[in-house]
Motif scaffolding. Structure first.
Motif, PDB file in Angstrom:
ATOM      1  N   LEU A  80      11.040  34.627 -35.100  1.00  0.00           N
ATOM      2  CA  LEU A  80      10.044  34.394 -34.052  1.00  0.00           C
ATOM      3  C   LEU A  80      10.647  33.680 -32.849  1.00  0.00           C
ATOM      4  N   ILE A  81      11.932  33.350 -32.951  1.00  0.00           N
ATOM      5  CA  ILE A  81      12.608  32.591 -31.901  1.00  0.00           C
ATOM      6  C   ILE A  81      13.642  33.505 -31.244  1.00  0.00           C
ATOM      7  N   THR A  82      13.601  33.629 -29.934  1.00  0.00           N
ATOM      8  CA  THR A  82      14.539  34.497 -29.226  1.00  0.00           C
ATOM      9  C   THR A  82      15.317  33.679 -28.193  1.00  0.00           C
ATOM     10  N   TYR A  83      16.414  34.239 -27.733  1.00  0.00           N
ATOM     11  CA  TYR A  83      17.191  33.585 -26.691  1.00  0.00           C
ATOM     12  C   TYR A  83      17.932  34.641 -25.888  1.00  0.00           C
ATOM     13  N   ASP A  84      18.424  34.237 -24.729  1.00  0.00           N
ATOM     14  CA  ASP A  84      19.103  35.151 -23.815  1.00  0.00           C
ATOM     15  C   ASP A  84      20.608  35.032 -24.025  1.00  0.00           C
ATOM     16  N   ARG A  85      21.186  35.983 -24.771  1.00  0.00           N
ATOM     17  CA  ARG A  85      22.606  35.914 -25.098  1.00  0.00           C
ATOM     18  C   ARG A  85      23.470  36.131 -23.852  1.00  0.00           C
ATOM     19  N   GLU A  86      23.010  36.947 -22.923  1.00  0.00           N
ATOM     20  CA  GLU A  86      23.783  37.185 -21.706  1.00  0.00           C
ATOM     21  C   GLU A  86      23.853  35.916 -20.862  1.00  0.00           C
ATOM     22  N   GLU A  87      22.717  35.218 -20.737  1.00  0.00           N
ATOM     23  CA  GLU A  87      22.703  33.973 -19.989  1.00  0.00           C
ATOM     24  C   GLU A  87      23.638  32.951 -20.626  1.00  0.00           C
ATOM     25  N   ARG A  88      23.662  32.929 -21.951  1.00  0.00           N
ATOM     26  CA  ARG A  88      24.508  31.972 -22.665  1.00  0.00           C
ATOM     27  C   ARG A  88      25.986  32.191 -22.313  1.00  0.00           C
ATOM     28  N   SER A  89      26.418  33.449 -22.228  1.00  0.00           N
ATOM     29  CA  SER A  89      27.805  33.748 -21.877  1.00  0.00           C
ATOM     30  C   SER A  89      28.119  33.316 -20.447  1.00  0.00           C
ATOM     31  N   GLN A  90      27.178  33.554 -19.541  1.00  0.00           N
ATOM     32  CA  GLN A  90      27.390  33.160 -18.148  1.00  0.00           C
ATOM     33  C   GLN A  90      27.481  31.646 -18.015  1.00  0.00           C
ATOM     34  N   LEU A  91      26.623  30.933 -18.735  1.00  0.00           N
ATOM     35  CA  LEU A  91      26.617  29.474 -18.654  1.00  0.00           C
ATOM     36  C   LEU A  91      27.900  28.882 -19.236  1.00  0.00           C
ATOM     37  N   ALA A  92      28.485  29.550 -20.234  1.00  0.00           N
ATOM     38  CA  ALA A  92      29.735  29.054 -20.810  1.00  0.00           C
ATOM     39  C   ALA A  92      30.832  29.008 -19.750  1.00  0.00           C
ATOM     40  N   VAL A  93      30.861  30.002 -18.861  1.00  0.00           N
ATOM     41  CA  VAL A  93      31.840  30.026 -17.774  1.00  0.00           C
ATOM     42  C   VAL A  93      31.575  28.871 -16.812  1.00  0.00           C
ATOM     43  N   GLU A  94      30.315  28.659 -16.460  1.00  0.00           N
ATOM     44  CA  GLU A  94      29.964  27.555 -15.566  1.00  0.00           C
ATOM     45  C   GLU A  94      30.362  26.211 -16.168  1.00  0.00           C
ATOM     46  N   GLN A  95      30.130  26.067 -17.461  1.00  0.00           N
ATOM     47  CA  GLN A  95      30.455  24.814 -18.130  1.00  0.00           C
ATOM     48  C   GLN A  95      31.965  24.604 -18.209  1.00  0.00           C
ATOM     49  N   GLY A  96      32.714  25.691 -18.372  1.00  0.00           N
ATOM     50  CA  GLY A  96      34.163  25.593 -18.374  1.00  0.00           C
ATOM     51  C   GLY A  96      34.697  25.142 -17.027  1.00  0.00           C
ATOM     52  N   LYS A  97      34.139  25.672 -15.949  1.00  0.00           N
ATOM     53  CA  LYS A  97      34.564  25.282 -14.601  1.00  0.00           C
ATOM     54  C   LYS A  97      34.172  23.836 -14.300  1.00  0.00           C
ATOM     55  N   PHE A  98      33.010  23.425 -14.801  1.00  0.00           N
ATOM     56  CA  PHE A  98      32.579  22.039 -14.653  1.00  0.00           C
ATOM     57  C   PHE A  98      33.582  21.096 -15.315  1.00  0.00           C
ATOM     58  N   THR A  99      34.058  21.474 -16.512  1.00  0.00           N
ATOM     59  CA  THR A  99      35.041  20.665 -17.242  1.00  0.00           C
ATOM     60  C   THR A  99      36.350  20.588 -16.481  1.00  0.00           C
ATOM     61  N   GLU A 100      36.774  21.710 -15.920  1.00  0.00           N
ATOM     62  CA  GLU A 100      38.010  21.731 -15.141  1.00  0.00           C
ATOM     63  C   GLU A 100      37.914  20.782 -13.951  1.00  0.00           C
ATOM     64  N   GLU A 101      36.777  20.816 -13.261  1.00  0.00           N
ATOM     65  CA  GLU A 101      36.598  20.022 -12.043  1.00  0.00           C
ATOM     66  C   GLU A 101      36.447  18.531 -12.335  1.00  0.00           C
ATOM     67  N   LYS A 102      35.684  18.196 -13.378  1.00  0.00           N
ATOM     68  CA  LYS A 102      35.318  16.801 -13.612  1.00  0.00           C
ATOM     69  C   LYS A 102      36.223  16.076 -14.608  1.00  0.00           C
ATOM     70  N   PHE A 103      36.981  16.816 -15.414  1.00  0.00           N
ATOM     71  CA  PHE A 103      37.738  16.183 -16.494  1.00  0.00           C
ATOM     72  C   PHE A 103      39.213  16.562 -16.482  1.00  0.00           C
ATOM     73  N   ILE A 104      39.510  17.854 -16.439  1.00  0.00           N
ATOM     74  CA  ILE A 104      40.897  18.308 -16.572  1.00  0.00           C
ATOM     75  C   ILE A 104      41.716  17.959 -15.324  1.00  0.00           C
ATOM     76  N   LYS A 105      41.272  18.403 -14.168  1.00  0.00           N
ATOM     77  CA  LYS A 105      42.066  18.190 -12.949  1.00  0.00           C
ATOM     78  C   LYS A 105      42.205  16.712 -12.561  1.00  0.00           C
ATOM     79  N   PRO A 106      41.136  15.924 -12.598  1.00  0.00           N
ATOM     80  CA  PRO A 106      41.294  14.524 -12.191  1.00  0.00           C
ATOM     81  C   PRO A 106      42.230  13.714 -13.096  1.00  0.00           C
ATOM     82  N   TYR A 107      42.299  14.065 -14.382  1.00  0.00           N
ATOM     83  CA  TYR A 107      43.060  13.251 -15.336  1.00  0.00           C
ATOM     84  C   TYR A 107      44.149  14.050 -16.053  1.00  0.00           C
ATOM     85  N   GLN A 108      44.579  15.145 -15.464  1.00  0.00           N
ATOM     86  CA  GLN A 108      45.465  16.074 -16.153  1.00  0.00           C
ATOM     87  C   GLN A 108      46.757  15.417 -16.633  1.00  0.00           C
ATOM     88  N   THR A 109      47.448  14.697 -15.756  1.00  0.00           N
ATOM     89  CA  THR A 109      48.725  14.081 -16.132  1.00  0.00           C
ATOM     90  C   THR A 109      48.524  13.057 -17.237  1.00  0.00           C
TER      91      THR A 109
END
Length: 327
Positions: free
Chosen positions: A287-316
């Motif tokens: 009885l519970i549904t979800y949008d699998r396509e949206e989930r894939s798109q959001l994963a990309v957004e979340q990955g870019k967010f991590t790159e911008e806020k965590f990986i690049k500022p503290y990479q070294t």
């Protein structure tokens, strides 16, 4: 170097009133259910499914199938970063902690931590690093050191004082099996985990979780239709009680029925040899549904967010910290 990084944890109850925090990945299983106009109904239905499944597996001295209930806590882990007198934090891990309520004895039994696993850094690895590495390449390959930082973050968290102060046993993470691999029964059967399967080769997820210090075994519990993948440290079948394992099974199988109905809510059970198929039509929807396509798109957004806020500022700093030996 270790003084630059420290972990903190927060806990929130996962029930029908749950609202995701600002730091929660909105693609994660429990957050996905808590969105939209039917959020409370979704959450309530999922919890009912979990409790029913738990009681169907824990049937000893449980004639009415209502003796137990599962309570869930969402454990959010932040990495605190201290650099040049400044401090910052980033959400690195989100996991679930199960607790079991025995309504017959009024006992609250501690369950396993882990279960579902959510990570912004994993989004970065799989949705940014991996596609970029294979862009315009004729053959798929894995970049050098893929998953090293993520694995070391997880291992250092599990080895930290704050983990040991809050949890008595090592984590167990339960995921879907890979649709790219073939699984076959071994002949071994566990009273709670069910029929054991082995796979023909390691999946990319297996390699990734190996870097977290985790190995995998695959079991299909009683009255299930497909095996689940259990990632753990130590001895899965001897380090945990049947009730602890049943809490993990009932929780994660419920999520998989919702998000992978083609595999986990199929109308026929896996045989001695089994390959999961996400395109097969002979399955039922919850009885519970979800949008699998949206989930894939959001994963990309979340990955870019991590790159911008965590990986690049503290990479070294992160590379130096990650390069130090981890037990």
């Amino acid at each position: 170097m270790n003084n630059n990084f420290a972990f903190t944890i927060k806990s929130i109850c996962f029930d029908e009133n749950y609202n995701p925090s600002e730091n929660t990945r909105i693609t994660t299983n429990f957050a996905n259910l808590a969105r939209g106009t039917k959020r409370q109904q979704n959450l309530r239905n999922a919890l009912v499914m979990m409790n029913n499944r738990f009681n169907s597996l824990a049937h000893d001295n449980n004639p009415k199938g209502d003796r137990y209930a599962v309570e869930l806590e969402i454990i959010s882990v932040e990495m605190n970063i201290a650099v040049a007198g400044n401090s910052d934090s980033f959400p690195v891990i989100e996991i679930l902690k199960t607790n079991i309520i025995d309504k017959q004895t009024d006992e609250r039994i501690e369950g396993i931590v882990g279960n579902n696993f959510s990570s912004y850094v994993r989004d970065y690895d799989f949705s940014v690093v991996l596609p970029e590495h294979n862009k315009n390449q004729s053959n798929f390959s894995i970049p050098a050191n893929f998953g090293d930082l993520h694995g070391n973050i997880f291992k250092r968290f599990v080895d930290s004082d704050i983990y040991k102060e809050n949890f008595t046993k090592s984590p167990v993470i339960c995921l879907s099996v890979s649709s790219k691999n073939t699984y076959h029964q071994t002949g071994y059967q566990h009273p709670a985990l069910g029929i054991e399967y082995q796979q023909n080769e390691l999946s990319l997820t297996d390699h990734y979780f190996n870097k977290m210090g985790l190995q995998a075994r695959y079991f299909m519990p009683a009255n299930s239709v497909a095996p689940l993948a259990f990632y753990f440290v130590g001895d899965l079948v001897n380090d945990y009680t049947d009730l602890e394992l049943i809490a993990t099974i009932s929780t994660m199988e419920t999520f998989q029925k919702i998000y992978r109905p083609e595999i986990y809510n199929a109308n026929s059970a896996a045989g001695k040899h089994y390959q999961p198929n996400l395109t097969q039509l002979d399955h039922s929807l919850t009885l519970i549904t979800y949008d699998r396509e949206e989930r894939s798109q959001l994963a990309v957004e979340q990955g870019k967010f991590t790159e911008e806020k965590f990986i690049k500022p503290y990479q070294t700093l992160l590379e130096q910290w990650s390069a130090a030996p981890v037990l």
